[in-house]
Scaffold this motif. Structure first.
Motif, PDB file in Angstrom:
ATOM      1  N   ALA A 133       0.745  -1.297  -0.127  1.00 21.06           N
ATOM      2  CA  ALA A 133       0.004  -0.132  -0.048  1.00 21.06           C
ATOM      3  C   ALA A 133       0.732   1.198   0.029  1.00 21.06           C
ATOM      4  O   ALA A 133       0.511   2.234  -0.456  1.00 21.06           O
ATOM      5  N   TYR A 134       2.080   1.105   0.560  1.00 24.79           N
ATOM      6  CA  TYR A 134       2.761   2.364   0.675  1.00 24.79           C
ATOM      7  C   TYR A 134       4.513   1.788   0.419  1.00 24.79           C
ATOM      8  O   TYR A 134       5.035   1.609   1.397  1.00 24.79           O
ATOM      9  N   ALA A 211      -9.208   6.805   5.832  1.00 24.34           N
ATOM     10  CA  ALA A 211      -8.289   5.798   5.615  1.00 24.34           C
ATOM     11  C   ALA A 211      -8.994   4.666   4.686  1.00 24.34           C
ATOM     12  O   ALA A 211      -8.101   4.015   3.610  1.00 24.34           O
ATOM     13  N   ALA A 214      -8.414   6.101   1.066  1.00 23.27           N
ATOM     14  CA  ALA A 214      -7.066   6.110   0.499  1.00 23.27           C
ATOM     15  C   ALA A 214      -6.727   4.544   0.099  1.00 23.27           C
ATOM     16  O   ALA A 214      -6.046   4.389  -0.703  1.00 23.27           O
ATOM     17  N   LEU A 215      -7.363   3.617   0.894  1.00 25.56           N
ATOM     18  CA  LEU A 215      -6.926   2.281   1.042  1.00 25.56           C
ATOM     19  C   LEU A 215      -7.991   1.464  -0.171  1.00 25.56           C
ATOM     20  O   LEU A 215      -7.549   0.363  -0.526  1.00 25.56           O
ATOM     21  N   LYS A 235      -2.353  -1.811   7.322  1.00 22.76           N
ATOM     22  CA  LYS A 235      -2.391  -0.622   6.375  1.00 22.76           C
ATOM     23  C   LYS A 235      -3.055   0.317   6.974  1.00 22.76           C
ATOM     24  O   LYS A 235      -2.540   1.676   6.542  1.00 22.76           O
ATOM     25  N   THR A 236      -4.005   0.426   7.896  1.00 27.38           N
ATOM     26  CA  THR A 236      -4.265   1.660   8.400  1.00 27.38           C
ATOM     27  C   THR A 236      -3.141   2.466   9.238  1.00 27.38           C
ATOM     28  O   THR A 236      -3.050   3.519   9.369  1.00 27.38           O
ATOM     29  N   TRP A 239      -1.075   3.987   6.693  1.00 20.68           N
ATOM     30  CA  TRP A 239      -1.660   5.094   6.254  1.00 20.68           C
ATOM     31  C   TRP A 239      -1.350   6.314   7.022  1.00 20.68           C
ATOM     32  O   TRP A 239      -1.173   7.419   6.452  1.00 20.68           O
ATOM     33  N   TYR A 240      -1.677   6.010   8.300  1.00 18.59           N
ATOM     34  CA  TYR A 240      -1.446   7.437   9.196  1.00 18.59           C
ATOM     35  C   TYR A 240       0.001   7.568   9.040  1.00 18.59           C
ATOM     36  O   TYR A 240       0.341   8.738   8.959  1.00 18.59           O
ATOM     37  N   ASN A 242       2.135   7.476   6.743  1.00 14.67           N
ATOM     38  CA  ASN A 242       2.936   8.026   5.556  1.00 14.67           C
ATOM     39  C   ASN A 242       2.056   9.229   5.021  1.00 14.67           C
ATOM     40  O   ASN A 242       2.599   9.716   4.175  1.00 14.67           O
ATOM     41  N   THR A 243       0.618   9.460   5.584  1.00  9.49           N
ATOM     42  CA  THR A 243       0.012  10.335   5.004  1.00  9.49           C
ATOM     43  C   THR A 243      -0.320  11.460   5.990  1.00  9.49           C
ATOM     44  O   THR A 243      -1.058  12.640   5.444  1.00  9.49           O
TER      45      THR A 243
END
Length: 307
Positions: A133-134, A211, A214-215, A235-236, A239-240, A242-243
């Protein structure tokens, strides 16, 4: 290349000069009796204390402790460490890193060592699945930067979850408080369903919405996925990381990649409560874990550890 084999003539002369007594003295000592694998031994426990000679089973193998130990996972201490592998049980083998993790700075064995008491929900394979994901996470800049980012992320999530023990927020009294009714999409899963979940304890309906968008996962309507699917939970967290700036001025990812220091990752996650003298004990706890992880990865932790 010089041969490691002694010339035959020299070997013959030495043999001729060696007396029977000397030959007996030079004979190798009998080999120590091999330790028999005990696959009937109890499973290893991270909280138990073991002394030299104790045997356990773990990861499909039998192990023997060489000396006193507690909390050191068999299979992660290396050939000179406390645990000696004595055999395979039921065809099992030690953990093998899943395909695609060659560039991730933390191996499965190291992950197990970092979190000896972790909840089985937080799997290494789930983390590996989440990396796609990232792709820039722990994969940007020099090898030093990559190791620092992996250590910084895992140190912060360790702090947030008590060593990857807690999957959900423990204070259930807070559960109804995470629904921002001013948002046009409301709280379709229920006002009490957006409590902290996962490695960075994702909370509030607007964070689940952001989140999920985005995912590509409908977390607004299905927030419980964060506590039932390991890869989605990881992934969550990514998400936090990286973003989201959070209470800080940059993402935690940017803080490490731009060499702003571990302290800025704390600020991005919980700076409004912990930084600027707010809770120095909590900050120190995060730092201590980060230093332990960077040491295990053999990398300098860098400066600016505090916030």
């Amino acid at each position: 290349m010089r041969s490691r084999r002694a010339p035959l003539l020299i070997a013959a002369v030495v043999a001729a000069l060696l007396t029977p007594a000397a030959a007996a003295a030079a004979a190798p000592a009998p080999a120590a009796q091999a330790v028999v694998a005990s696959c009937s031994a109890a499973a290893w426990s991270g909280s138990a204390v073991y002394v030299g000679g104790n045997q356990v089973t773990h990861g499909g193998a039998a192990w023997r402790a060489k000396w006193w130990t507690q909390g050191e996972t068999p299979g992660t201490t290396g050939p000179w460490g406390v645990w000696e592998r004595t055999g395979t049980c039921d065809g099992g083998e030690p953990p093998i890193d899943p395909p695609g993790t060659e560039d991730f700075p933390v191996s499965q064995a190291q992950f197990n060592q970092f979190f000896p008491h972790r909840n089985s929900f937080y799997t290494y394979s789930g983390l590996v699945d989440a990396l796609s994901a990232y792709p820039g996470f722990a994969n940007s800049g020099s090898e030093t930067i990559q190791k620092r980012e992996a250590a910084a992320f895992l140190a912060n999530v360790s702090h947030e979850t008590g060593g990857l023990v807690h999957v959900v927020e423990q204070n259930t009294a807070n559960y109804p408080h995470y629904c921002d009714t001013s948002q046009p999409y409301g709280c379709p899963a229920g006002h009490d369903q957006y409590y902290g979940k996962g490695p960075i304890q994702l909370s509030w309906n607007y964070n689940y919405k952001a989140a999920g968008d985005a995912l590509g996962i409908d977390l607004l309507n299905n927030p419980r996925l964060v506590q039932t699917d390991s890869a989605i939970a990881w992934k969550t967290g990514l998400w936090y990381w990286n973003t989201q700036n959070g209470p800080g001025t940059m993402t935690a990812h940017a803080a490490i990649v731009n060499d702003r220091g571990f302290g800025e990752t704390i600020r991005s996650i919980n700076g409004s409560i912990e930084c600027n003298g707010g809770n120095p004990a909590q900050v120190q706890s995060r730092i201590d874990t980060y230093l332990r992880f960077t040491s295990a990865l053999g990398v300098d932790p860098g400066g600016n550890l505090r916030c």
